[in-house]
Each structure stands twice: as structure tokens, then as C-alpha cells.
Write a protein that holds these residues in place. Structure first.
Motif, PDB file in Angstrom:
ATOM      1  N   ARG A  43       0.832  -1.192   0.000  1.00  0.00           N
ATOM      2  CA  ARG A  43       0.000   0.000   0.000  1.00  0.00           C
ATOM      3  C   ARG A  43       0.872   1.250   0.000  1.00  0.00           C
ATOM      4  O   ARG A  43       2.022   1.232   0.439  1.00  0.00           O
ATOM      5  N   THR A  44       0.290   2.338  -0.449  1.00  0.00           N
ATOM      6  CA  THR A  44       1.039   3.582  -0.644  1.00  0.00           C
ATOM      7  C   THR A  44       1.757   4.039   0.621  1.00  0.00           C
ATOM      8  O   THR A  44       2.918   4.449   0.575  1.00  0.00           O
ATOM      9  N   HIS A  45       1.090   3.963   1.761  1.00  0.00           N
ATOM     10  CA  HIS A  45       1.683   4.468   2.994  1.00  0.00           C
ATOM     11  C   HIS A  45       2.781   3.566   3.542  1.00  0.00           C
ATOM     12  O   HIS A  45       3.477   3.953   4.494  1.00  0.00           O
ATOM     13  N   GLN A  46       2.975   2.388   2.950  1.00  0.00           N
ATOM     14  CA  GLN A  46       4.011   1.465   3.404  1.00  0.00           C
ATOM     15  C   GLN A  46       5.303   1.580   2.598  1.00  0.00           C
ATOM     16  O   GLN A  46       6.298   0.934   2.913  1.00  0.00           O
ATOM     17  N   VAL A  47       5.299   2.440   1.580  1.00  0.00           N
ATOM     18  CA  VAL A  47       6.423   2.494   0.654  1.00  0.00           C
ATOM     19  C   VAL A  47       7.715   2.945   1.337  1.00  0.00           C
ATOM     20  O   VAL A  47       8.791   2.404   1.068  1.00  0.00           O
ATOM     21  N   ASP A  48       7.642   3.930   2.213  1.00  0.00           N
ATOM     22  CA  ASP A  48       8.860   4.450   2.839  1.00  0.00           C
ATOM     23  C   ASP A  48       9.621   3.351   3.562  1.00  0.00           C
ATOM     24  O   ASP A  48      10.856   3.259   3.465  1.00  0.00           O
ATOM     25  N   THR A  49       8.912   2.514   4.297  1.00  0.00           N
ATOM     26  CA  THR A  49       9.557   1.412   5.011  1.00  0.00           C
ATOM     27  C   THR A  49      10.158   0.406   4.047  1.00  0.00           C
ATOM     28  O   THR A  49      11.268  -0.100   4.259  1.00  0.00           O
ATOM     29  N   VAL A  50       9.448   0.113   2.968  1.00  0.00           N
ATOM     30  CA  VAL A  50       9.939  -0.850   1.977  1.00  0.00           C
ATOM     31  C   VAL A  50      11.207  -0.335   1.305  1.00  0.00           C
ATOM     32  O   VAL A  50      12.159  -1.094   1.075  1.00  0.00           O
ATOM     33  N   LEU A  51      11.255   0.950   0.999  1.00  0.00           N
ATOM     34  CA  LEU A  51      12.415   1.523   0.325  1.00  0.00           C
ATOM     35  C   LEU A  51      13.692   1.297   1.120  1.00  0.00           C
ATOM     36  O   LEU A  51      14.752   1.014   0.557  1.00  0.00           O
ATOM     37  N   GLU A  52      13.607   1.417   2.423  1.00  0.00           N
ATOM     38  CA  GLU A  52      14.790   1.231   3.265  1.00  0.00           C
ATOM     39  C   GLU A  52      15.360  -0.175   3.106  1.00  0.00           C
ATOM     40  O   GLU A  52      16.579  -0.359   3.031  1.00  0.00           O
ATOM     41  N   SER A  53      14.492  -1.182   3.041  1.00  0.00           N
ATOM     42  CA  SER A  53      14.985  -2.554   2.898  1.00  0.00           C
ATOM     43  C   SER A  53      15.449  -2.849   1.480  1.00  0.00           C
ATOM     44  O   SER A  53      16.366  -3.646   1.267  1.00  0.00           O
ATOM     45  N   LEU A  54      14.847  -2.182   0.466  1.00  0.00           N
ATOM     46  CA  LEU A  54      15.241  -2.421  -0.921  1.00  0.00           C
ATOM     47  C   LEU A  54      16.626  -1.877  -1.228  1.00  0.00           C
ATOM     48  O   LEU A  54      17.294  -2.351  -2.154  1.00  0.00           O
ATOM     49  N   ALA A  55      17.076  -0.890  -0.472  1.00  0.00           N
ATOM     50  CA  ALA A  55      18.379  -0.280  -0.736  1.00  0.00           C
ATOM     51  C   ALA A  55      19.510  -1.289  -0.620  1.00  0.00           C
ATOM     52  O   ALA A  55      20.557  -1.127  -1.257  1.00  0.00           O
ATOM     53  N   ALA A  56      19.284  -2.364   0.147  1.00  0.00           N
ATOM     54  CA  ALA A  56      20.341  -3.357   0.366  1.00  0.00           C
ATOM     55  C   ALA A  56      20.211  -4.574  -0.549  1.00  0.00           C
ATOM     56  O   ALA A  56      21.000  -5.517  -0.445  1.00  0.00           O
ATOM     57  N   ILE A  57      19.231  -4.565  -1.470  1.00  0.00           N
ATOM     58  CA  ILE A  57      18.998  -5.696  -2.367  1.00  0.00           C
ATOM     59  C   ILE A  57      19.289  -5.267  -3.791  1.00  0.00           C
ATOM     60  O   ILE A  57      18.867  -4.194  -4.223  1.00  0.00           O
ATOM     61  N   GLU A  58      19.988  -6.092  -4.551  1.00  0.00           N
ATOM     62  CA  GLU A  58      20.262  -5.787  -5.955  1.00  0.00           C
ATOM     63  C   GLU A  58      19.089  -6.205  -6.827  1.00  0.00           C
ATOM     64  O   GLU A  58      18.441  -7.219  -6.577  1.00  0.00           O
ATOM     65  N   GLY A  59      18.847  -5.425  -7.865  1.00  0.00           N
ATOM     66  CA  GLY A  59      17.812  -5.775  -8.827  1.00  0.00           C
ATOM     67  C   GLY A  59      16.936  -4.593  -9.187  1.00  0.00           C
ATOM     68  O   GLY A  59      16.778  -3.651  -8.399  1.00  0.00           O
ATOM     69  N   ASP A  60      16.396  -4.619 -10.408  1.00  0.00           N
ATOM     70  CA  ASP A  60      15.451  -3.592 -10.819  1.00  0.00           C
ATOM     71  C   ASP A  60      14.188  -3.706  -9.981  1.00  0.00           C
ATOM     72  O   ASP A  60      13.803  -4.792  -9.544  1.00  0.00           O
ATOM     73  N   VAL A  61      13.508  -2.569  -9.769  1.00  0.00           N
ATOM     74  CA  VAL A  61      12.327  -2.540  -8.902  1.00  0.00           C
ATOM     75  C   VAL A  61      11.147  -1.959  -9.669  1.00  0.00           C
ATOM     76  O   VAL A  61      11.190  -0.812 -10.130  1.00  0.00           O
ATOM     77  N   LEU A  62      10.102  -2.756  -9.796  1.00  0.00           N
ATOM     78  CA  LEU A  62       8.865  -2.332 -10.445  1.00  0.00           C
ATOM     79  C   LEU A  62       7.837  -2.022  -9.357  1.00  0.00           C
ATOM     80  O   LEU A  62       7.406  -2.924  -8.630  1.00  0.00           O
ATOM     81  N   PHE A  63       7.454  -0.759  -9.238  1.00  0.00           N
ATOM     82  CA  PHE A  63       6.478  -0.342  -8.234  1.00  0.00           C
ATOM     83  C   PHE A  63       5.082  -0.436  -8.839  1.00  0.00           C
ATOM     84  O   PHE A  63       4.702   0.374  -9.693  1.00  0.00           O
ATOM     85  N   LEU A  64       4.325  -1.448  -8.405  1.00  0.00           N
ATOM     86  CA  LEU A  64       2.950  -1.669  -8.869  1.00  0.00           C
ATOM     87  C   LEU A  64       2.014  -1.262  -7.734  1.00  0.00           C
ATOM     88  O   LEU A  64       1.570  -2.098  -6.942  1.00  0.00           O
ATOM     89  N   LEU A  65       1.731   0.019  -7.650  1.00  0.00           N
ATOM     90  CA  LEU A  65       0.939   0.490  -6.524  1.00  0.00           C
ATOM     91  C   LEU A  65       0.319   1.840  -6.850  1.00  0.00           C
ATOM     92  O   LEU A  65       0.605   2.438  -7.885  1.00  0.00           O
ATOM     93  N   ASN A  66      -0.534   2.290  -5.964  1.00  0.00           N
ATOM     94  CA  ASN A  66      -1.135   3.615  -6.102  1.00  0.00           C
ATOM     95  C   ASN A  66      -0.092   4.653  -5.722  1.00  0.00           C
ATOM     96  O   ASN A  66       0.326   4.718  -4.560  1.00  0.00           O
ATOM     97  N   TRP A  67       0.302   5.488  -6.675  1.00  0.00           N
ATOM     98  CA  TRP A  67       1.424   6.398  -6.433  1.00  0.00           C
ATOM     99  C   TRP A  67       1.338   7.580  -7.390  1.00  0.00           C
ATOM    100  O   TRP A  67       1.387   7.405  -8.608  1.00  0.00           O
ATOM    101  N   ALA A  68       1.201   8.787  -6.837  1.00  0.00           N
ATOM    102  CA  ALA A  68       1.090   9.983  -7.674  1.00  0.00           C
ATOM    103  C   ALA A  68       2.221  10.963  -7.410  1.00  0.00           C
ATOM    104  O   ALA A  68       2.117  12.131  -7.753  1.00  0.00           O
ATOM    105  N   ALA A  69       3.314  10.487  -6.820  1.00  0.00           N
ATOM    106  CA  ALA A  69       4.423  11.370  -6.445  1.00  0.00           C
ATOM    107  C   ALA A  69       5.606  11.278  -7.392  1.00  0.00           C
ATOM    108  O   ALA A  69       6.650  11.890  -7.141  1.00  0.00           O
ATOM    109  N   GLY A  70       5.495  10.509  -8.467  1.00  0.00           N
ATOM    110  CA  GLY A  70       6.589  10.401  -9.418  1.00  0.00           C
ATOM    111  C   GLY A  70       7.703   9.489  -8.938  1.00  0.00           C
ATOM    112  O   GLY A  70       7.666   8.931  -7.835  1.00  0.00           O
ATOM    113  N   ALA A  71       8.721   9.344  -9.771  1.00  0.00           N
ATOM    114  CA  ALA A  71       9.821   8.424  -9.485  1.00  0.00           C
ATOM    115  C   ALA A  71      10.880   9.023  -8.569  1.00  0.00           C
ATOM    116  O   ALA A  71      11.677   8.287  -7.979  1.00  0.00           O
TER     117      ALA A  71
END
Length: 296
Positions: free
Chosen positions: A82-110
């Protein structure tokens, strides 16, 4: 049947969309891991991903591998939280290699996504309504399963059609997912939010989609707010069909929207949910729209 090598895929989020995506890609022969936590993790380990068409009593179980902690590298990470959970997810993704496809409700751009994990890793995507959670069972409309009728748009933040984008579209296609490259993904997501935020706010205020359908004043207020949001966009809506929300007579739009609110599409779109999580997501989306309207 899969055409080409298997993709190593992490699906980050085990709700409706994440579960459907993981199950389809797993059945197509890809190396899929579905990340979940808490009670959802325990249920997936016991029963796998459980799928049912609408109100059918038949439940199909797909033994998708489930993880609590991701590995070090993937070909693609699909984020379906969900949109409000993205900030927490981003922190964990920073340590993982790989392209990231964000499939979610998001109007704030990349930009806020790339600022944390690297702009070059970000892809944006969207999706029509996927279904609802019935305890641990994902219920979906057979005609809508993984955008069979409407394509799932995905795109590079800069609008280019790159080899990695083409590769991802092909990989999704092996699972029967009707994906397409969308050169104006930012505008697609903003258009979706311009429609979805007023709709969901009106549904929650009325007490559900059926109740909203029976309130002509609330319907008219919702239409006017949708039009305000669309008018604030610096570019035309995407898909172009959303221009109809700006130009059709208000009375005609009200008839169409009332019909939608009474349909099975609305029933399986998650509009009936008034959970704490759905309300938190709606507030985050509304805030993104407020920033957007001020000239983001």
C-alpha cells in the motif's frame, strides 16, 4: 508456456495483487519468492496462495515459495504494498540488488523512490482492480484476472522503451499477463489518482459503493472533485479515455458511475474495505494529490 530463461522474481507484498502476480509467475515456471510477514506469512506457509473466482466455493492452492527476508539479488523486485508502506519498503530495498517495479497507487513520481534506491533501478506500473481478500483467500473476477481485458502498463520514468522494459513485458506475458510498455507512466498514475481518490473518499463517506450510488448529491460532488484534479494535471489524462470525465455532461457521468458502483467490478475492487490500512493508504494518496495540485 515460457519463452526464454526463467526470471528470478521477488514479489514484495502478499495482498491481492502480489498474491495473484506471484501465483501466475510461479505457474509459468519463473523462480518466484513471495515476501510476507506475520499472520499472512504463516497462512501462506500452511496453504500456499489460495485463489477463488468471485463467490465460487472452489479454492485453488498454488505452492508459491514464501520468504520473510529477501535474498541479496533478483532480476526483478515487484513492489505491491500500500502507498503508505512504501517508505519502510524503500529502506529494505536499498540493500537488495535488482530492478524494482512499483505496482501500486502512487502519484508522487519516481524521484522520491529513486532518491533512496537509485533512480536507475526504478520502474513504474499500474493495474486495474484485482480482487478482494476473503480471510486468506484471494477472490477475483475471472474476466479481470491479471488485466486479461485491460493491459497492465509499465514504464521507465523517462518514458523510454528500454531492453529491460521489453524483457519484463515479455516475462509477464509468459504468465498470461497482458502487460504493455507505457511511455507516460507518470501521467497514467496521476490520472488514476485523480479519479480514485475522490471515488474512494466518497465511498467511505457514504458507507459503501451501493450507498453512494443512491446519493445523487454525493455523486455530483465526487464528479466535480475528479474534474478539479484532472484539470490540475499539466498534461492530458492517460489513458485518453479519461478525457470523458472532463467533457461529458455531469448527468450522464452520474448515470455511468452509479451503474459502476452497483456492479460486480466495484464489489471486487476493494472499495468496500474500510480497514485501517485502506484508510491510511487513501490519506497518503490524498496528500500526494494535494502536493501535486500545488505544483509538485
Amino acid at each position: 508456456m515460457r519463452d526464454g530463461p526463467a526470471m528470478k522474481l521477488l514479489v514484495y507484498g502478499a495482498g491481492v495483487l502480489g498474491s495473484l502476480l506471484a501465483a501466475r509467475m510461479h505457474e509459468a515456471g519463473h523462480d518466484v519468492s513471495l515476501l510476507a510477514r506475520g499472520e499472512r506469512l504463516a497462512a501462506l506457509r500452511r496453504h500456499g496462495v489460495q485463489l477463488a473466482e468471485e463467490d465460487s466455493p472452489h479454492v485453488r492452492r498454488v505452492p508459491v515459495p514464501v520468504v520473510e527476508h529477501p535474498a541479496d539479488r533478483y532480476d526483478l523486485i515487484a513492489v505491491t504494498v500500500r502507498t503508505h508502506q512504501v517508505d519502510t519498503v524503500l529502506e529494505s530495498l536499498a540493500a537488495i540488488e535488482g530492478d524494482v517495479l512499483f505496482l501500486l497507487n502512487w502519484a508522487a513520481g519516481a524521484e522520491p523512490l529513486g532518491a533512496v534506491i537509485g533512480y536507475e533501478r526504478v520502474l513504474l506500473g499500474g493495474f486495474p482492480a484485482a480482487g478482494t481478500m476473503d480471510y486468506d483467500v484471494v477472490r477475483y473476477r475471472a474476466t479481470d484476472l491479471m488485466t486479461r481485458l485491460l493491459p497492465m502498463p509499465i514504464g521507465e520514468p523517462d518514458g523510454r522503451t528500454t531492453p529491460r522494459l521489453e524483457r519484463i513485458v515479455r516475462a509477464l506475458g509468459t504468465a498470461g499477463i497482458n502487460a504493455k510498455a507505457e511511455p507516460r507512466m507518470d501521467a497514467w498514475l496521476e490520472t488514476h489518482a485523480a479519479f480514485a481518490v475522490p471515488l474512494e473518499q466518497a465511498v467511505h463517506a457514504a458507507g459503501g459503493p451501493i450507498a453512494l450510488a443512491g446519493d445523487p448529491d454525493a455523486i455530483r460532488g465526487m464528479i466535480r472533485l475528479i474534474r478539479q484534479h484532472l484539470a490540475a494535471m499539466p498534461t492530458p489524462p492517460v489513458p485518453r479515455g479519461f478525457v470523458a470525465l472532463q467533457i461529458l455532461p455531469e448527468g450522464l457521468l452520474a448515470v455511468v458511475l452509479r451503474r459502476f458502483l452497483r456492479s460486480s467490478t466495484a464489489a471486487y475492487s476493494g472499495l468496500n474495505s474500510a480497514s485501517v490500512a485502506s484508510m491510511a493508504e487513501l490519506e497518503r494518496m490524498a496528500e500526494q494529490m494535494r502536493v501535486y495540485a500545488r505544483g509538485r
